[in-house]
Design an enzyme around this catalytic site. Sequence first.
Site, PDB file in Angstrom:
ATOM      1  N   GLY A 105       0.856  -1.181   0.000  1.00 60.13           N
ATOM      2  CA  GLY A 105       0.000   0.000   0.000  1.00 60.13           C
ATOM      3  C   GLY A 105       0.891   1.230   0.000  1.00 60.13           C
ATOM      4  N   THR A 106       0.352   2.339  -0.452  1.00 55.48           N
ATOM      5  CA  THR A 106       1.236   3.488  -0.638  1.00 55.48           C
ATOM      6  C   THR A 106       0.960   4.668   0.280  1.00 55.48           C
ATOM      7  OG1 THR A 106      -0.037   3.880  -2.617  1.00 55.48           O
ATOM      8  CG2 THR A 106       2.085   2.861  -2.877  1.00 55.48           C
TER       9      THR A 106
END
Lengths: 258, 252
Positions: free
Chosen positions: A30-31
């Site tokens: 995830g960013t």
Amino acid sequence: MDFLSDHQPELLPGKRQLPPVQGVIEAPHGTTIVAVAFPGGVVLAGDRRATMGNVIAQRDIEKVFPADEYSAVGIAGTAGLAVEMVKLFQLELEHFEKVEGAQLSLEGKANRLSTMIRSNLGMALQGLAVVPLFAGYDLDRGKGRIFSYDVTGGRSEEHGYASTGSGSIFARGAMKKLFRDDLTEDQATTLVVQALYDAADDDSATGGPDVARRIYPIVTVITEDGFRRLTDDESSAIARSVLERRLEQPDGPRAALL
Amino acid sequence: MSTPFYVSPQQAMADRAEYARKGIARGRSLVVLQFADGIVFVGENPSRALHKFSEIYDRIGFAAAGKYNEYENLRIGGVRYADLRGYTYDRDDVTARGLANVYAQTLGTIFSSAAEKPYEVELVVAEVGDTPDGDQIYRLPHDGSIVDEHGSVAVGGNAELISNYLDQRHQDGMTLAEALKLAVQALSRESNGTQREIPAERLEVAVLDRTRPQKRKFKRIVGPQLSRLLEQGGVGGVSKSDAEESEGSDDE
């Protein structure tokens, strides 16, 4: 968690033995997560992209979760581990509340999350790091607070705004120029969407608003009234108005020079 | 060498049962009622901190009469069981039936083991469903049996008297205020047929409300909200005429 480690340790994240591996394990990551405090509460928001190397693993992942009624956690890093960590964290807070009959203090919650991240250090060294952002409304002090973490579980309270994940440097730059002490709730939600837009603009692993598929950032607000996630209509309205202005000014709003 | 006295198993069990029943009867009674939007727990409890009712899981509530340290122990065990279940599988996989079974096993084992004294507790485990038909109420007496109850249930000191009173008057589809009023009337009956007043600050009230938007349906009703509900039900004003009326019906 202590009960689990006594009785069913295999359920705990971070306790598994990994076989020695060469290089980095490929798993969805995830960013970008951003948080902004405003008088009366705090806003926590995240983009929707998960990447695996150069591939977009998922376009509509959800990375911001309510931890309990007055706090939320946004996750960056290995998605599978992070989601499991959040699940255990939610469980712990709820369990404590039911057994003790009172909620943990916000500091207590933040410390607990810190311990959980630290227990994942072994995995983090193998490239499976989890670095969340924790935000909540402190009922004792009557204000929204933000805590950021590093991969070793180090905790630090952030004043005003914070970000984590691969696009966080760009998001932080945007927030630095847009943040003010007297934001309203509406302004704060717009600010986080602007920051996520800037992160997506410069970081390939962060997803911008996807108008064609109607995928917009997840925006959550925590105030005295508790946790609230903006509906799809609300967050799409904010994302669209930001997008509209960006069509004229691709770099977004300009701050004064002096 | 002295020979121990022979006590027949029947006698031993009867003694233990009586010991437990006496302990439970010393405590104050509490009632659990179904109403239109869920299940309401009402009891007399002078303490604000030591609760008789508590949340076990999303849709499951717990009520206990008897010895505080013993039922508190069981309550924490129940919370652990439910949380572990929900974490290992899914939140939907935690049910009142499963929990009641665990409690029955625990109570049964303790009751029949000669080494331990029997627990002086009587429990109620209730789960609220999506519709009133889905509601489940289980009563667990001290010996580890399970009784599946419908509509209303009373445990504690005057349980028999109170549950007779409730059985005659409880209806499906009551509002919360009506159910609360009925519960308070039932609780304020003494064994000699007289009525006493229970002030609002000595009442502990909690609901499992199926209309709550949150996942967790358990909620305590305290302070102004409680007084408002009591007023709506008209507990103070009506109770006298109602007491007379009930006297008549009891004789039948």
